[in-house]
Scaffold this active site. Structure first.
Site, PDB file in Angstrom:
ATOM      1  N   HIS A   1      17.170   2.149  -0.614  1.00 59.19           N
ATOM      2  CA  HIS A   1      16.946   3.596  -0.670  1.00 59.19           C
ATOM      3  C   HIS A   1      16.634   4.057  -2.083  1.00 59.19           C
ATOM      4  O   HIS A   1      15.642   4.738  -2.328  1.00 59.19           O
ATOM      5  CB  HIS A   1      18.185   4.337  -0.145  1.00 59.19           C
ATOM      6  CG  HIS A   1      18.442   4.087   1.308  1.00 59.19           C
ATOM      7  ND1 HIS A   1      19.548   3.413   1.767  1.00 59.19           N
ATOM      8  CD2 HIS A   1      17.714   4.405   2.392  1.00 59.19           C
ATOM      9  CE1 HIS A   1      19.487   3.337   3.081  1.00 59.19           C
ATOM     10  NE2 HIS A   1      18.385   3.918   3.487  1.00 59.19           N
TER      11      HIS A   1
ATOM     12  N   SER B   1      24.042   0.797 -10.510  1.00 56.71           N
ATOM     13  CA  SER B   1      24.415   0.387  -9.144  1.00 56.71           C
ATOM     14  C   SER B   1      25.928   0.199  -9.030  1.00 56.71           C
ATOM     15  O   SER B   1      26.639   1.143  -8.682  1.00 56.71           O
ATOM     16  CB  SER B   1      23.651  -0.871  -8.731  1.00 56.71           C
ATOM     17  OG  SER B   1      23.954  -1.974  -9.549  1.00 56.71           O
TER      18      SER B   1
ATOM     19  N   ASP C   1      25.829   3.029 -16.165  1.00 57.86           N
ATOM     20  CA  ASP C   1      26.549   4.153 -15.543  1.00 57.86           C
ATOM     21  C   ASP C   1      27.807   3.685 -14.817  1.00 57.86           C
ATOM     22  O   ASP C   1      28.676   4.483 -14.491  1.00 57.86           O
ATOM     23  CB  ASP C   1      25.600   4.833 -14.536  1.00 57.86           C
ATOM     24  CG  ASP C   1      26.169   6.118 -13.947  1.00 57.86           C
ATOM     25  OD1 ASP C   1      26.713   6.939 -14.713  1.00 57.86           O
ATOM     26  OD2 ASP C   1      26.078   6.302 -12.719  1.00 57.86           O
TER      27      ASP C   1
ATOM     28  N   GLU D   1      36.728   0.986 -14.245  1.00 59.38           N
ATOM     29  CA  GLU D   1      36.441   2.385 -14.587  1.00 59.38           C
ATOM     30  C   GLU D   1      37.744   3.175 -14.627  1.00 59.38           C
ATOM     31  O   GLU D   1      38.644   2.929 -13.821  1.00 59.38           O
ATOM     32  CB  GLU D   1      35.492   2.999 -13.553  1.00 59.38           C
ATOM     33  CG  GLU D   1      34.122   2.325 -13.577  1.00 59.38           C
ATOM     34  CD  GLU D   1      33.120   2.938 -12.597  1.00 59.38           C
ATOM     35  OE1 GLU D   1      33.434   3.964 -11.965  1.00 59.38           O
ATOM     36  OE2 GLU D   1      32.017   2.366 -12.474  1.00 59.38           O
TER      37      GLU D   1
ATOM     38  N   HIS E   1      29.656   7.045 -14.554  1.00 62.56           N
ATOM     39  CA  HIS E   1      29.401   6.925 -13.114  1.00 62.56           C
ATOM     40  C   HIS E   1      28.947   8.265 -12.524  1.00 62.56           C
ATOM     41  O   HIS E   1      29.528   8.762 -11.552  1.00 62.56           O
ATOM     42  CB  HIS E   1      30.657   6.416 -12.378  1.00 62.56           C
ATOM     43  CG  HIS E   1      30.331   5.788 -11.059  1.00 62.56           C
ATOM     44  ND1 HIS E   1      31.049   4.746 -10.536  1.00 62.56           N
ATOM     45  CD2 HIS E   1      29.372   6.055 -10.127  1.00 62.56           C
ATOM     46  CE1 HIS E   1      30.554   4.399  -9.371  1.00 62.56           C
ATOM     47  NE2 HIS E   1      29.525   5.184  -9.102  1.00 62.56           N
TER      48      HIS E   1
ATOM     49  N   GLY F   1      24.966   9.697  -9.099  1.00 63.56           N
ATOM     50  CA  GLY F   1      24.757  10.508  -7.899  1.00 63.56           C
ATOM     51  C   GLY F   1      25.412  11.867  -8.010  1.00 63.56           C
ATOM     52  O   GLY F   1      25.517  12.594  -7.024  1.00 63.56           O
TER      53      GLY F   1
HETATM   54  P1  NAI Z   1      20.545   0.130  -0.170  1.00 64.35           P
HETATM   55  O1  NAI Z   1      21.468  -0.623   0.720  1.00 64.35           O
HETATM   56  O2  NAI Z   1      19.606   1.108   0.415  1.00 64.35           O
HETATM   57  O3  NAI Z   1      19.682  -0.924  -1.030  1.00 64.35           O
HETATM   58  C1  NAI Z   1      20.238  -2.069  -1.608  1.00 64.35           C
HETATM   59  C2  NAI Z   1      19.171  -3.150  -1.597  1.00 64.35           C
HETATM   60  O4  NAI Z   1      19.650  -4.265  -2.341  1.00 64.35           O
HETATM   61  C3  NAI Z   1      18.833  -3.656  -0.207  1.00 64.35           C
HETATM   62  O5  NAI Z   1      17.438  -3.580   0.011  1.00 64.35           O
HETATM   63  C4  NAI Z   1      19.343  -5.083  -0.211  1.00 64.35           C
HETATM   64  O6  NAI Z   1      18.580  -5.961   0.598  1.00 64.35           O
HETATM   65  C5  NAI Z   1      19.213  -5.437  -1.678  1.00 64.35           C
HETATM   66  N1  NAI Z   1      20.033  -6.569  -2.097  1.00 64.35           N
HETATM   67  C6  NAI Z   1      21.273  -6.917  -1.678  1.00 64.35           C
HETATM   68  N2  NAI Z   1      21.699  -8.015  -2.328  1.00 64.35           N
HETATM   69  C7  NAI Z   1      20.701  -8.371  -3.175  1.00 64.35           C
HETATM   70  C8  NAI Z   1      20.552  -9.431  -4.114  1.00 64.35           C
HETATM   71  N3  NAI Z   1      21.511 -10.334  -4.292  1.00 64.35           N
HETATM   72  N4  NAI Z   1      19.402  -9.485  -4.813  1.00 64.35           N
HETATM   73  C9  NAI Z   1      18.409  -8.578  -4.604  1.00 64.35           C
HETATM   74  N5  NAI Z   1      18.497  -7.565  -3.730  1.00 64.35           N
HETATM   75  C10 NAI Z   1      19.645  -7.454  -3.020  1.00 64.35           C
HETATM   76  O7  NAI Z   1      21.461   0.813  -1.269  1.00 64.35           O
HETATM   77  P2  NAI Z   1      21.125   2.096  -2.152  1.00 64.35           P
HETATM   78  O8  NAI Z   1      21.468   3.313  -1.408  1.00 64.35           O
HETATM   79  O9  NAI Z   1      19.766   1.969  -2.698  1.00 64.35           O
HETATM   80  O10 NAI Z   1      22.213   1.915  -3.333  1.00 64.35           O
HETATM   81  C11 NAI Z   1      22.081   0.863  -4.282  1.00 64.35           C
HETATM   82  C12 NAI Z   1      23.313   0.793  -5.180  1.00 64.35           C
HETATM   83  O11 NAI Z   1      23.469   2.009  -5.918  1.00 64.35           O
HETATM   84  C13 NAI Z   1      24.627   0.564  -4.437  1.00 64.35           C
HETATM   85  O12 NAI Z   1      25.380  -0.406  -5.149  1.00 64.35           O
HETATM   86  C14 NAI Z   1      25.345   1.886  -4.581  1.00 64.35           C
HETATM   87  O13 NAI Z   1      26.731   1.710  -4.585  1.00 64.35           O
HETATM   88  C15 NAI Z   1      24.850   2.349  -5.936  1.00 64.35           C
HETATM   89  N6  NAI Z   1      24.973   3.787  -6.165  1.00 64.35           N
HETATM   90  C16 NAI Z   1      25.401   4.227  -7.398  1.00 64.35           C
HETATM   91  C17 NAI Z   1      25.527   5.575  -7.648  1.00 64.35           C
HETATM   92  C18 NAI Z   1      25.969   6.069  -8.993  1.00 64.35           C
HETATM   93  O14 NAI Z   1      26.569   7.133  -9.073  1.00 64.35           O
HETATM   94  N7  NAI Z   1      25.686   5.367 -10.059  1.00 64.35           N
HETATM   95  C19 NAI Z   1      25.268   6.585  -6.626  1.00 64.35           C
HETATM   96  C20 NAI Z   1      24.720   6.025  -5.409  1.00 64.35           C
HETATM   97  C21 NAI Z   1      24.622   4.671  -5.191  1.00 64.35           C
END
Ligand code: NAI
Length: 406
Positions: A158, A236, A261, A266, A289, A292
């Site tokens: 996403h 992430s 971030d 934390e 952090h 989002g």
């Molecule tokens: P998502 O599930 O839509 O996308 C994650 C992608 O990573 C998927 O396409 C998956 O196939 C891929 N993936 C999984 N393991 C992998 C690996 N070993 N190597 C390469 N690709 C791999 O998740 P989304 O919504 O995009 O979120 C991504 C990250 O961002 C999550 O860890 C989430 O916790 C973090 N996040 C951080 C925020 C913040 O405040 N800094 C706020 C929102 C999300």
């Protein structure tokens, strides 16, 4: 115990969850209590008796011990994207579905990433700090435009795909690496290996979940593959980057900058100190952090998870739960609805149906959904028998949680 009447359902919302969630709860007569901070394990256990719905964000850990000491708990809302702060499999085995908000803050993270790509390329935070300190250092050396540079996105889900769209609009070349096959948007090109991506990128941004495979995904050897003078961004999860290795790559000048971030450890609250080897390093943007954390995202998350939890309490619907068999059911118009979570072993449905037929119960509708460990049965029944049935079904050794909606 039958499910309490709707007005007696209590929701405990921790960590300053946005008030937009309250509308869904209050609309259903659910009593809402709020706590502005996260609670530690023992404090949480002490607060949970009499609480049916628990709302948390990323700081509250819902451990196995918490779940085992929360007999009234029916459902958990994680008002964020990540759900690794909850012992998910154990929650399912306790009959507790966990809901989250997978897309509500996607755009907020993507916008911050893009702003930091530019800020790193221009050493913006260092210049700003110097001017605040009264120093005038007008320099162009080692400051760049991002147009024409290559952004490598690891994890094209996403957030990663939104980052790609915005980066291309800035004239960047976008390459991606993901363990699953993904549909490239625009002119994005997928690379076959992480090494290829690291070798070819001017900026590497990480958007993978926290899994055993992503722990220290970027460590000393991966940083060594990145070209000298490139940049790393991690918004992430904290475990994805080996922090000492990153600090050393910055100190040696191998990386020209980084933006972080999220951290392996934390602080639990805004009054706790933050320690990291990355503090004080040049052209390193550190944020608490907040990827989002925007008004728009908080409001959307509050609404999305609040609706899911209230709908679960009102109808038994578990669609969207991250750890539970999925069932989507319409609100009950008449009669009673029995909801049974059971261990997914052979013969459960036979035992339940025997109890139903022994009592000549009139079944209006029946839906069963299962996953590896648990089964979830929704039965709409004639209201004269449902409470007796509930008692008998709850006594089955396979039953985990059984409640009735009226
Ligand atoms: P998502 O599930 O839509 O996308 C994650 C992608 O990573 C998927 O396409 C998956 O196939 C891929 N993936 C999984 N393991 C992998 C690996 N070993 N190597 C390469 N690709 C791999 O998740 P989304 O919504 O995009 O979120 C991504 C990250 O961002 C999550 O860890 C989430 O916790 C973090 N996040 C951080 C925020 C913040 O405040 N800094 C706020 C929102 C999300």
């Amino acid at each position: 115990m039958p499910s309490p009447p709707r007005e007696e359902i209590r929701a405990l919302l921790l960590e300053n969850i946005h008030p937009s969630s309250h509308d869904s709860f209050r609309g259903d007569g659910i009593v809402v209590e709020t706590v502005s901070s996260a609670l530690k394990e023992d404090e949480l256990i002490a607060r949970l008796p009499g609480v049916q719905l628990l709302g948390i964000r990323s700081k509250t850990k819902v451990t196995q011990k918490v779940l085992e000491n929360a007999p009234d708990l029916m459902g958990i809302g994680a008002f964020c994207i990540g759900t690794n702060q909850v012992a998910l499999a154990h929650a399912a085995r306790c009959g507790v579905p966990v809901f989250n908000a997978p897309f509500s803050n996607t755009r907020s993270v993507a916008e911050l990433v893009i702003s930091e790509v530019i800020a790193l390329a221009r050493q913006l935070f260092d210049r700003s700090r110097e001017v605040h300190e009264g120093k005038w250092r007008k320099v162009a050396t080692s400051c760049y435009e991002v147009r024409g540079k290559t952004l490598g996105i690891v994890g094209y889900g996403h957030i990663g795909s939104q980052v790609g769209v915005l980066a291309e609009a800035l004239g960047m070349r976008v390459i991606t690496f993901d363990i699953r096959a993904t549909l490239p948007i625009g002119n994005t090109k997928a690379t076959e290996t992480l090494s290829n991506l690291l070798r070819s990128s001017d900026f590497v941004t990480l958007h993978v979940p926290e899994t055993p495979q992503t722990k220290n995904l970027i460590g000393e050897s991966e940083l060594a593959i990145m070209r000298k003078g490139t940049y790393l961004l991690n918004l992430s999860r904290g475990t994805v980057v080996d922090i000492p290795a990153l600090a050393s790559a910055i100190r040696s000048g191998h990386l020209a900058g980084a933006s972080v971030d999220v951290y392996p450890e934390e602080p639990e609250s805004n009054v706790d100190d933050f320690q990291s080897e990355l503090r004080g390093l040049p052209n390193v943007i550190l944020t608490p952090h907040v990827g989002g954390s925007t008004e728009e995202a908080q409001e959307a998350i509050g609404r999305e998870v609040g609706v899911a939890l209230a709908k679960f309490a009102r109808t038994g619907t578990t669609a969207g739960a991250v750890n539970f068999p999925q069932v989507e059911v319409a609100p009950l118009r008449e009669g009673q609805r029995l909801l049974n979570v059971h261990r997914n072993v052979p013969g459960v449905l036979r035992d339940i149906n025997k109890i139903v037929s022994d009592r000549d119960a009139n079944i209006r509708a029946q839906i069963l959904s299962t996953d590896t460990d648990v089964g979830y049965l929704v039965m709409d029944l004639d209201d004269k028998v449902a409470h007796d049935l509930r008692r008998d079904i709850a006594q089955l050794s396979t039953s985990i949680k059984t409640r009735i909606l009226t």
